[in-house]
Design a protein around this motif. Sequence first.
Motif, short mmCIF file in Angstrom:
data_model
loop_
_atom_site.label_atom_id
_atom_site.label_comp_id
_atom_site.label_asym_id
_atom_site.label_seq_id
_atom_site.Cartn_x
_atom_site.Cartn_y
_atom_site.Cartn_z
N GLY A 108 2.29 1.96 -3.34
CA GLY A 108 1.31 2.24 -4.40
C GLY A 108 0.87 1.06 -5.22
N THR A 124 -3.79 -1.82 -7.34
CA THR A 124 -3.82 -0.59 -8.12
C THR A 124 -3.38 -0.93 -9.55
OG1 THR A 124 -1.51 -0.08 -7.65
CG2 THR A 124 -3.17 0.75 -6.07
N ILE A 130 -4.43 -0.95 -2.51
CA ILE A 130 -5.21 -0.03 -1.70
C ILE A 130 -6.11 -0.86 -0.78
CG2 ILE A 130 -5.23 1.88 -3.33
CD1 ILE A 130 -8.06 0.97 -4.16
N LYS A 131 -6.52 -0.24 0.32
CA LYS A 131 -7.50 -0.86 1.22
C LYS A 131 -8.72 0.03 1.24
CE LYS A 131 -8.15 -2.72 5.89
NZ LYS A 131 -9.29 -1.87 6.32
N GLU A 132 -9.85 -0.51 0.76
CA GLU A 132 -11.11 0.22 0.76
C GLU A 132 -12.06 -0.50 1.69
OE1 GLU A 132 -12.50 0.40 -3.24
OE2 GLU A 132 -11.26 2.14 -3.76
N ILE A 168 0.84 -1.20 0.00
CA ILE A 168 0.00 0.00 0.00
C ILE A 168 0.88 1.26 0.00
CG2 ILE A 168 -1.65 1.35 1.36
CD1 ILE A 168 -2.86 -1.35 2.30
N GLU A 169 1.91 1.24 0.83
CA GLU A 169 2.82 2.39 0.90
C GLU A 169 3.52 2.65 -0.43
OE1 GLU A 169 5.40 1.37 4.10
OE2 GLU A 169 3.90 1.77 5.67
#
Length: 336
Positions: A307, A319, A310-312, A304-305
Amino acid sequence: MELKQRKSYINENINTIYFGGGTPSLLLVDEIRKIIDEVKSHYKIDDNAEVTIEVNPDDITQKYLKGIKQAGINRLSIGVQAFQDNLLTLLNRAHNSKKAINSIEEAREQGFYNITADLIYGIPGLDKGKWEDNIQTLVDLGIPHISAYALTIEEKTVLGKRLKKGKFSPEEEENVALQFEDLVSKLEKASYEQYEISNFAKEGNIARHNSSYWLGAHYLGLGPSAHSYNGISRQYNISNNHKYIEGITTSKPEFTIEHLTDLDKANEYFLTRLRTKWGCDLREIKQKFNLEVNYYIDTAKSFIEDGFMIKEDNFLKLTPKGKLIADKITEAFFII
């Protein structure tokens, strides 16, 4: 015969039937009709079931299309692969670019509007201009579903033997990645949704067969090398045609069965779901497989960091950048 022997493998209503390769378009129309009728005799088939057959452009004729439509086929998967004759020759395809376009037009004339077409990128000699032309050709033809795959070269195939002899060089990984990015960009602009890494659909045209597999639906596979899954185990038919036929005719089919643990199921869930637009639901991981979600959240942090993910809410998703290294990301989450 195999269908009759294994009809108890799954108990659900059937909402998708798929004639896959090999080359199922070599089947006679009467053979296709008999197989569909046999499925209907053992299972409840949904009235609006999706019934797909893979076809090569060179196998398509008006007579054949009319026959398979009457037999119950309502969706075509056409193996276009490219619109440049020299590249089709390299891929050892029997059709040419003109026949590829004609096959789609002929399908429409016979009332087939639910069509998917395959493209291949990463082909030696496929430059940016040719690749964008291939994508645009399918868009202009109004194909509602497009699948695109990077070229893989198996050692024992014609391509593999040519590569070994130095007849061509494989495409650079950087170019393959750029072609994938061009694919996503052009199809997004043309209003196609990327609902899985390799699959794109216009609104209302997501493939039921494809998405059922990625969403963990149970399925029965028939024929040599066919795979089946019922939520408890995964089964693989023997690949040897002679041994397969002998086993079926003597009611002693040869297959390998793999009983799945909760960890196996969790790994498969993550592998398939992460490839899709829906992503992995952390609540399902806890409820279905009795696993703590903190492991997945912690593993996802670095991706996540950087890119790649993502966490939704409760969902982990790739991504566009992450889709380029999906296999590597998935591997990091596997629990052994």
